[in-house]
Motif scaffolding. Structure first.
Motif: not given
Length: 118
Positions: A36-64
């Motif tokens: 009768a019941l089934a559990v469905e998990c979200s395929s795109r869970p909402q991230k917390k603030g710091t976790k989202h920032h660490m994932k999407t922050r600008p990356k340092k690509t230049q050697p300097w």
């Protein structure tokens, strides 16, 4: 004869109804049917603030920029003391001194008076 005409005439079998969504994740139990019941998990869970920032922050690509470190400032000088202990002999000498020392003595006496009352 078209399929619609055959259906209206009753000579053709009606088409099987299509399921709008496949039934994945619903276990079937023998003798009972589907659960009768089934559990469905979200395929795109909402991230917390710091976790989202660490994932999407600008990356340092230049050697300097990769080798750049935070600015190092010299240490601050020590802070002045919050209060100074005034001895009783110093109060007598200060009374004989010039007028600017008088407000300091009044503050020292006012601070010492509640301590004596306790």
């Amino acid at each position: 004869m078209s399929p619609v005409t055959a259906l209206l005439a009753g000579t053709a079998a009606p088409p099987a109804p299509k399921l709008s969504r496949p039934s994945v994740g619903f276990p079937s139990l023998p003798g009972v049917g589907r659960a009768a019941l089934a559990v469905e998990c979200s395929s795109r869970p909402q991230k917390k603030g710091t976790k989202h920032h660490m994932k999407t922050r600008p990356k340092k690509t230049q050697p300097w920029d990769i080798k750049r470190r935070p600015t190092q400032y010299p240490p601050l000088p020590p802070l002045p003391p919050d209060w100074t202990l005034v001895a009783a002999s110093a109060t007598v000498d200060a009374e004989e001194a010039s007028a600017p020392a008088a407000p300091v003595l009044e503050l020292a006496a006012a601070a010492a008076a509640p301590a004596a009352a306790d």
